[in-house]
Design an enzyme around this catalytic site. Structure first.
Site, PDB file in Angstrom:
ATOM      1  CE  LYS A  53      -3.642  -2.788   2.093  1.00  0.00           C
ATOM      2  NZ  LYS A  53      -4.173  -3.012   3.570  1.00  0.00           N
ATOM      3  CD  GLN A  97      -3.040  -4.679   6.498  1.00  0.00           C
ATOM      4  OE1 GLN A  97      -2.893  -3.524   5.898  1.00  0.00           O
ATOM      5  NE2 GLN A  97      -3.853  -5.566   6.092  1.00  0.00           N
ATOM      6  CG  ASP A 120      -9.378  -0.387   4.748  1.00  0.00           C
ATOM      7  OD1 ASP A 120      -9.075  -0.545   3.503  1.00  0.00           O
ATOM      8  OD2 ASP A 120      -8.449  -0.744   5.627  1.00  0.00           O
TER       9      ASP A 120
END
Ligand code: NAP
Length: 292
Positions: A53, A97, A120
């Site tokens: 990312k 994450q 997200d």
């Protein structure tokens, strides 16, 4: 029949090239889109995902920063760090994450990300808004799947879609996006009796179970579109999906490979969401008269 492979890396490159102009327009207004990633516990797979990312951010001209915490980090420290990121004007998107180490409640931690920075789309407010059809951000993996289907010109309305997996980050939002586009959707899970009986009815089959080789050619309707979301590492180190590639390739009309299918699209959608978040931040700070 031999399925056409949907090349996620190539489609992702097109997404990035479309983002270039939007990033340049933001730069002209003095804004560099920024993504902050929070990683807890040093999970090796998580570190690889974060590195990808960060690379994608750099390639697309975005600022990125990684905040790493040890597995024994108290929840209060994480919440304080997220609060600071929520208030940092240089950060437009924040991700935590997953998975988090045992003892940390992912739900509570993810919910503390401000909705306008929840790129997200895992926060309950974004997921709830997705049910209502008005999400600020859609989770990257299902959004990436929809982008791939559209890119290939695959009709969705009126088709039978089967989603294998009901997780909050993939299966459920995937089903919602397909429903919104007029598909008739069935969602299967680990308790489903006779999975093949359902998958054989699918015109569009999305498999996100995390079980290597779960779906075999005899479980697929001839000509179906098969999207393999799964990522599994075999004992020999090779990455494979949830679909038995060769037997399904011989039955399907379209198939996504693993690696190189959904994975690159997930990252591209995260970058696109971060650019959208930066654009929204400008719109939010613009004086009312300037928006007329
Ligand atoms: P997850 O949270 O573990 O959920 C897996 C889902 O699959 C669960 O709903 C589970 O059912 C269901 N399932 C498991 N075994 C099954 C079986 N035998 N038959 C039917 N359903 C079954 O995983 P996830 O986060 O959704 O991820 C799924 C897979 O996608 C993983 O391999 C993950 O690595 C991969 N992934 C890939 C990307 C990408 O960018 N390509 C992104 C995210 C995830 P229950 O609910 O009943 O347990």
């Amino acid at each position: 029949m031999t399925a056409i492979l949907l090349d996620g890396a190539a489609i992702a490159r097109q997404v990035y090239s479309q983002l270039e102009q939007r990033v340049a327009a933001l730069n002209n207004q003095g804004v560099r889109p920024g993504l902050a990633a929070v990683e807890v516990g040093g999970n090796p797979a998580s570190l690889v995902y974060i590195r990808n990312k960060v690379r994608a951010c750099a390639a697309a001209g975005l600022h990125s920063e990684v905040h790493e915490f040890t597995a024994d980090c108290p929840e209060s420290v994480l919440l304080a760090a997220l609060d600071k990121l929520n208030r940092n004007p240089l950060v437009h998107g924040i991700i935590v994450q997953l998975p988090l180490p045992r003892g940390l409640e992912a739900g509570r931690i993810v919910q503390s990300i401000a909705i306008e920075k929840d790129v997200d789309g895992f926060g309950w407010r974004n997921l709830g808004a997705l049910i209502a059809g008005h999400p600020l951000f859609v989770p990257g993996t299902p959004l990436g799947v929809m982008t791939m289907l559209d890119h290939a010109g695959i009709a969705i309305e009126g088709r039978n879609a089967v989603v294998v997996g009901r997780s909050t980050v993939v299966g459920k939002p995937m089903a919602l996006l397909l429903i919104a586009r007029g598909a008739t959707v069935t969602v299967c899970n680990s308790k489903t009796v006779d999975l093949g009986d359902f998958t054989r009815r699918a015109d569009i089959l999305v498999v996100a179970a995390g079980r290597a080789g779960l779906v075999t050619g005899d479980m697929v309707k001839p000509g179906a579109v098969v999207i393999d979301v799964g990522i599994n590492r075999r004992a020999d180190g090779k990455l494979v999906g949830d679909v038995a590639f060769e037997s399904v390739r011989a039955k399907a009309s379209y198939l996504t490979p693993v690696p190189g299918g959904v994975g690159p699209m997930t990252v591209a959608m995260l970058i696109a969401n971060t650019v959208s978040a930066a654009e929204r931040s400008i719109a939010a700070t613009r004086p009312a008269s300037a928006t007329r």
